[in-house]
Write a protein that holds these residues in place. Structure first.
Motif, short mmCIF file in Angstrom:
data_model
loop_
_atom_site.label_atom_id
_atom_site.label_comp_id
_atom_site.label_asym_id
_atom_site.label_seq_id
_atom_site.Cartn_x
_atom_site.Cartn_y
_atom_site.Cartn_z
N VAL A 1 -0.12 -10.36 29.33
CA VAL A 1 0.99 -10.63 28.71
C VAL A 1 1.31 -11.86 28.43
CG1 VAL A 1 3.56 -9.60 28.37
CG2 VAL A 1 1.55 -8.32 29.33
N TYR A 2 1.76 -12.58 27.15
CA TYR A 2 2.19 -13.97 27.21
C TYR A 2 3.70 -14.10 26.55
CZ TYR A 2 1.37 -13.54 21.95
OH TYR A 2 1.48 -12.95 20.65
N ASP A 3 4.32 -15.05 26.77
CA ASP A 3 5.67 -15.13 26.43
C ASP A 3 5.67 -16.45 25.48
OD1 ASP A 3 5.46 -17.27 28.30
OD2 ASP A 3 7.65 -16.87 29.18
N GLN A 4 4.96 -17.28 25.25
CA GLN A 4 4.78 -18.69 24.61
C GLN A 4 3.55 -18.83 24.10
OE1 GLN A 4 7.10 -22.06 26.26
NE2 GLN A 4 8.43 -20.62 27.71
N THR A 5 3.72 -19.70 22.93
CA THR A 5 2.16 -20.24 22.68
C THR A 5 2.45 -21.88 22.36
OG1 THR A 5 2.92 -19.44 20.22
CG2 THR A 5 1.53 -17.91 21.57
N ARG A 6 1.51 -22.31 22.07
CA ARG A 6 1.34 -23.77 21.71
C ARG A 6 0.22 -24.32 21.01
NH1 ARG A 6 1.56 -26.53 27.68
NH2 ARG A 6 -0.60 -26.19 28.31
N ARG A 7 0.30 -25.43 20.12
CA ARG A 7 -0.85 -26.05 19.60
C ARG A 7 -1.25 -24.93 18.47
NH1 ARG A 7 -3.73 -28.37 25.05
NH2 ARG A 7 -1.82 -29.67 25.89
N GLN A 8 -2.44 -25.36 17.85
CA GLN A 8 -2.98 -24.56 16.83
C GLN A 8 -4.71 -24.74 16.75
OE1 GLN A 8 -1.09 -26.09 13.29
NE2 GLN A 8 -2.53 -27.68 13.12
N GLY A 9 -5.27 -24.01 16.15
CA GLY A 9 -6.72 -24.36 15.85
C GLY A 9 -7.38 -24.04 17.25
N ALA A 10 -8.47 -24.83 17.62
CA ALA A 10 -9.18 -24.62 18.70
C ALA A 10 -8.36 -24.81 19.99
CB ALA A 10 -10.42 -25.48 18.82
N SER A 11 -7.05 -25.41 19.83
CA SER A 11 -6.44 -25.77 20.98
C SER A 11 -5.22 -24.78 21.35
CB SER A 11 -5.77 -27.20 20.85
OG SER A 11 -6.83 -28.17 20.94
#
Length: 317
Positions: free
Chosen positions: A252-262
């Motif tokens: 379970v996640y609460d945050q995301t960051r960056r994009q693409g392969a990162s």
């Protein structure tokens, strides 16, 4: 002619008889002592084995009952009593008690009692002895989880934190987990590198993580997304088909960051998901089923939050 040997005096004969009687009495007492010692050795060994068997029943009943914790003490007691009854008995309803540590009613204590008969010890008046054993088991939150499947679930899912009273578990709360971010340019489809690596995951590895779960221990923190959609290849489809009708553990996640392969997800816990079906259509995929409470393999945590119904059960006494 040789003179006759004089007859022994009457007093001497009586003394000999007294010595013989004393010797016989001592021999009898010694025999009784030997038998008593043998009885002690044999019966104490039997009683020790009975205690070990009683301890095993208490341990197993406590572990079984803890599967329903925290919270559901009625079910936990019923499970513990049923398990004990099927494995030798000796546990009554009043022998099952509950207490609180991290969560309310997260700990179960079971006392098992039996009467173990004496055999040779009956000679010395010991017909039986009472043996008892006690065990405690606790349901913990998870600090690190094993056998995790690679599909990320948003903490704000309506059946996790989207409404009052959730997480909402069970077949009465069917749901669909869509395997995309809603923004294909981000290159993330909720498929997570649960081993902590970055970059693409091979089809066989992904299929193994679905069928058997990641064999290592997954902790909390940031994890990379597997870039690209991998729902159509046969290995992934076959793996999902094998898991239909069973429980998986999702991060379970609460945050995301960056994009693409990162692109990364911040994992804050784990939740059980009973898979009933799936779809795989090009860049889109989905999993259908419902969230469920699960007891899982992992390392226990003393943290109370966040908690999504997945527990590690351990003996604590």
């Amino acid at each position: 002619m040789r003179p006759d040997k004089p007859a022994p005096a009457a007093g001497a004969l009586r003394g000999d008889r007294g010595q013989i009687l004393a010797f016989v009495a001592l021999t009898a007492l010694a025999a009784v002592g030997v038998v008593a010692m043998a009885a002690f050795v044999l019966d104490v060994g039997s009683w020790f084995r009975a205690h070990r068997a009683t301890q095993a029943v208490a341990d197993a009943a406590a572990l079984a009952g803890a599967q329903a914790l925290p919270g559901d003490t009625s079910q936990a007691r019923a499970i513990a009593l049923d398990y004990a009854a099927k494995n030798g008995g000796g546990v009554q309803a009043e022998d099952v008690q509950f207490s609180s540590s991290t969560f309310a009613n997260d700990t179960i204590a079971v006392r098992a009692r039996r009467t173990s008969p004496g055999y040779l010890s009956r000679i010395v008046g010991v017909a039986s002895v009472s043996v008892s054993a006690q065990a405690q088991a606790r349901a913990y939150n998870i600090a690190q989880a094993q056998y995790v499947a690679p599909f990320a679930v948003n903490r704000r899912h309506p059946y996790i934190e989207g409404s009052s009273g959730c997480p909402c578990f069970g077949p009465g709360n069917p749901t669909t987990i869509v395997l995309d971010t809603g923004n294909p340019s981000l290159g993330a489809f909720k498929v997570m590198n649960v081993d902590g690596s970055s970059g693409g995951i091979g089809q066989q590895t992904l299929a193994d993580w679905i069928t058997r779960g990641y064999q290592g221990f997954m902790g909390l923190g940031w994890y990379y997304s597997d870039p690209g959609a991998k729902f159509n290849p046969s290995r992934v489809g076959q793996a999902l088909s094998q898991r239909v009708g069973s429980d998986l553990l999702f991060p379970v996640y609460d945050q995301t960051r960056r994009q693409g392969a990162s692109y990364q997800y911040r994992v804050v816990g784990w939740i059980g998901f009973h898979l009933t079906g799936y779809t795989a259509q090009g860049a889109n995929g989905s999993l259908t089923g419902y969230f469920t409470r699960v007891v899982w393999q992992g390392i226990e945590s003393s943290a109370k939050e966040p908690f999504f119904g997945a527990t590690v059960v351990k003996l604590v006494g």
